[in-house]
Design a protein around this motif. Structure first.
Motif, short mmCIF file in Angstrom:
data_model
loop_
_atom_site.label_atom_id
_atom_site.label_comp_id
_atom_site.label_asym_id
_atom_site.label_seq_id
_atom_site.Cartn_x
_atom_site.Cartn_y
_atom_site.Cartn_z
N ASP A 46 -4.38 2.25 1.15
CA ASP A 46 -4.01 2.43 -0.25
C ASP A 46 -3.54 3.86 -0.53
O ASP A 46 -2.54 4.08 -1.23
CB ASP A 46 -5.20 2.09 -1.16
CG ASP A 46 -5.55 0.62 -1.14
OD1 ASP A 46 -4.68 -0.19 -0.76
OD2 ASP A 46 -6.69 0.28 -1.50
N HIS B 248 0.50 -3.31 4.28
CA HIS B 248 -0.39 -4.45 4.52
C HIS B 248 -0.28 -4.90 5.98
O HIS B 248 -1.30 -5.24 6.60
CB HIS B 248 -0.03 -5.61 3.59
CG HIS B 248 -0.83 -6.85 3.85
ND1 HIS B 248 -2.17 -6.96 3.50
CD2 HIS B 248 -0.50 -8.02 4.44
CE1 HIS B 248 -2.61 -8.15 3.86
NE2 HIS B 248 -1.62 -8.81 4.44
N ARG C 177 -1.63 9.78 -9.84
CA ARG C 177 -1.29 8.43 -9.46
C ARG C 177 0.22 8.21 -9.46
O ARG C 177 0.97 8.93 -10.14
CB ARG C 177 -1.96 7.42 -10.39
CG ARG C 177 -3.48 7.34 -10.21
CD ARG C 177 -4.07 6.24 -11.08
NE ARG C 177 -3.41 4.96 -10.86
CZ ARG C 177 -3.67 4.16 -9.84
NH1 ARG C 177 -4.57 4.51 -8.94
NH2 ARG C 177 -3.05 3.00 -9.72
N GLN D 170 -9.12 0.38 4.85
CA GLN D 170 -8.55 -0.19 3.63
C GLN D 170 -8.28 0.91 2.60
O GLN D 170 -7.22 0.94 1.97
CB GLN D 170 -9.52 -1.22 3.04
CG GLN D 170 -9.07 -1.84 1.72
CD GLN D 170 -7.85 -2.71 1.89
OE1 GLN D 170 -7.91 -3.74 2.54
NE2 GLN D 170 -6.74 -2.31 1.28
N THR D 171 -9.23 1.83 2.47
CA THR D 171 -9.06 2.93 1.51
C THR D 171 -7.84 3.76 1.84
O THR D 171 -7.04 4.12 0.95
CB THR D 171 -10.31 3.82 1.51
OG1 THR D 171 -11.44 3.06 1.06
CG2 THR D 171 -10.13 5.02 0.59
N HIS E 216 4.06 -1.70 -0.23
CA HIS E 216 2.78 -2.41 -0.19
C HIS E 216 2.79 -3.45 0.92
O HIS E 216 1.81 -3.61 1.66
CB HIS E 216 2.51 -3.06 -1.55
CG HIS E 216 1.20 -3.80 -1.60
ND1 HIS E 216 -0.02 -3.15 -1.66
CD2 HIS E 216 0.92 -5.13 -1.59
CE1 HIS E 216 -0.99 -4.05 -1.68
NE2 HIS E 216 -0.45 -5.26 -1.63
N SER F 238 7.85 0.06 -4.58
CA SER F 238 6.39 0.03 -4.40
C SER F 238 5.94 -1.29 -3.79
O SER F 238 5.05 -1.32 -2.93
CB SER F 238 5.70 0.26 -5.75
OG SER F 238 6.05 1.51 -6.30
N GLU G 37 -0.10 4.48 1.10
CA GLU G 37 0.93 3.79 0.31
C GLU G 37 1.27 4.57 -0.95
O GLU G 37 2.45 4.75 -1.30
CB GLU G 37 0.44 2.39 -0.04
CG GLU G 37 1.38 1.59 -0.89
CD GLU G 37 0.75 0.30 -1.37
OE1 GLU G 37 1.06 -0.12 -2.50
OE2 GLU G 37 -0.07 -0.29 -0.63
N GLU G 38 0.25 5.04 -1.65
CA GLU G 38 0.48 5.84 -2.87
C GLU G 38 1.26 7.11 -2.56
O GLU G 38 2.23 7.43 -3.25
CB GLU G 38 -0.88 6.20 -3.49
CG GLU G 38 -1.50 5.11 -4.32
CD GLU G 38 -1.02 5.15 -5.77
OE1 GLU G 38 -1.08 6.21 -6.40
OE2 GLU G 38 -0.55 4.10 -6.23
#
Length: 447
Positions: A333, A52, A14, A329-330, A48, A44, A336-337
């Motif tokens: 994320d 988005h 993470r 959506q998954t 994000h 971050s 972004e990570e």
């Protein structure tokens, strides 16, 4: 046990773990530690916000293609808008999958799995002509070894090549195509013209075809033999047992045709042939026997098909990670990570390095550092985060200087020799803070 074969760019930790790893490295003093935390936090938040916006674009354009949509557009799109919306979804899909460090799987490799089996003993067919578009990405090219039962108590060790994660986007052709094709399937598992997105885990490479909603299944040659040989074996004694009744029926037919000499050759008494009751009994007995046998074999066939379908259903149910709009959506994320982890690692190592580094040297250093700290072998994607740092431009506002008089400067630049240089923490914080404060009217970066 799953064994990784190839290094990939994906970082299996993470973002918060990567930040902590940098802070625990002991290269920053107490003041720098807090500034680095602040830098990572605002970076971050900014990413994000950017991702988005990407998600909103995909969601707006996916509405007419979503097979599970519970909303409708106020005005249906025109043909031109329809094509543009489809391209927007596909481009967004490719963008976020690549930024999540997934690898594109060529259509040829998928088609190779057809006609082959691994864990599920099925013969499968997928008609790729049904698709307007087909895109597949994967992560985690590995294998595991299993013990597979062959005959009775004999087991054989078998290597199963698997994709730890696999994503499919399938856009079906319109209904007119299936009407022209004279598709006679009673129950389709898909809606023509819609776009399906699937996300699965731990799928054997040779079973990818089972993920397609238009897959058709049938028995393998081995199953056909196991089904057919017992059927023939059971039919032979049944025919022998029914042979006298069959002869009576043949004799009755010959009697009607006035072929009495032939009746004598069958060695069937004419009195039995002329007697209606034995004839009826023979006909009824033969019909019931053959009908019962046919029903039994049909039931065996149906049981085998049900078992096949259960195997497929259980495999897909327990390995499914998402469908359609939830997949976007998954991966927003995940992208972004990944993007933030890469940028943080690049910025940190340039920040603490006592010598200037070129991209290739920085790449080697980060990979060695990850191997030393976590025992993780990765193929770090150095150019993506370097480009991102170079594209983030802002102003370093100092006391007594009007903002309009200051130039925008990047977080990273290159000198004439090709060495990478990043802003120190104080200036880097001010640049990213400026970008974040002007996020709604900042036009320097396009996703």
């Amino acid at each position: 046990m799953t064994v990784p074969e190839n290094r990939e760019a994906f970082i299996p930790y993470r973002r918060s773990d990567i930040i902590k790893l940098c802070l625990d490295d002991g290269q920053l003093n107490a003041a720098e530690t807090q500034k680095f935390k602040d830098f990572c936090e605002i970076l971050s938040s900014y990413y994000h916000f950017r991702f988005h916006k990407t998600l909103e674009v995909i969601k707006d354009n996916y509405v007419p293609f979503n097979p599970n949509a519970d909303v409708e557009a106020l005005v249906p799109p025109s043909f031109e808008q329809y094509d543009a919306m489809e391209s927007s979804v596909v481009d967004g899909f490719n963008n976020i999958l690549e930024r999540a460090n997934y690898i594109r799987l060529p259509e040829y490799d998928v088609k190779q799995s057809l006609g082959k089996t691994s864990l599920i003993d099925l013969k499968t067919e997928v008609d790729f002509d049904d698709f307007d578009r087909f895109i597949c990405y994967y992560r985690g090219d590995s294998y595991k070894t299993i013990m597979q039962k062959k005959f009775f108590f004999w087991k054989k060790e078998k290597r199963i090549d698997i994709f730890e994660r696999i994503v499919l986007l399938i856009k079906f052709k319109e209904a007119a195509y299936f009407r022209a094709k004279k598709d006679k399937r009673k129950e389709r598992k898909f809606i023509p013209g819609k776009m399906y997105v699937y996300f699965y885990k731990n799928i054997p490479k040779l079973d990818i075809d089972l993920l397609f909603p238009n897959v058709t299944t049938s028995m393998t040659w081995k199953d056909r033999l196991l089904f057919g040989i017992p059927a023939i074996g059971a039919a032979i004694p049944l025919i022998l047992k029914a042979l006298p009744n069959i002869l009576l029926l043949v004799g009755a037919i010959l009697l009607v045709l006035n072929a009495e000499p032939l009746i004598e050759e069958l060695k069937v008494e004419q009195s039995q042939v002329r007697n209606v009751m034995p004839l009826l009994v023979a006909t009824l007995s033969l019909g019931m026997a053959l009908g019962g046998f046919a029903f039994k074999q049909y039931s065996n066939y149906k049981s085998k098909k049900i078992k096949f379908q259960n195997d497929v259903t259980e495999t897909l149910f327990f390995k499914n990670l998402g469908n359609n709009d939830s997949v976007f959506q998954t991966f927003i994320d995940l992208a972004e990570e990944e993007e933030c982890k890469e940028i943080i690692l690049v910025y940190y190592h340039l920040l603490i390095s006592k010598n200037s580094l070129k991209p290739e040297e920085l790449d080697v250093r980060i990979e060695a550092w990850m191997q030393k700290k976590l025992g993780t072998a990765i193929n770090f994607d150095i150019h993506g985060p370097l480009n991102n740092l170079a594209e983030i431009r802002g102003k370093v506002i100092k006391n007594g200087v009007a903002e309009e008089n200051l130039p925008e400067i990047p977080l990273l630049n290159y000198d004439n020799a090709g060495f990478c240089n990043v802003l120190p923490l104080n200036d880097a914080k001010k640049v990213i803070d400026y970008v974040w404060d002007n996020a709604f009217n900042y036009n320097g970066i396009a996703l």
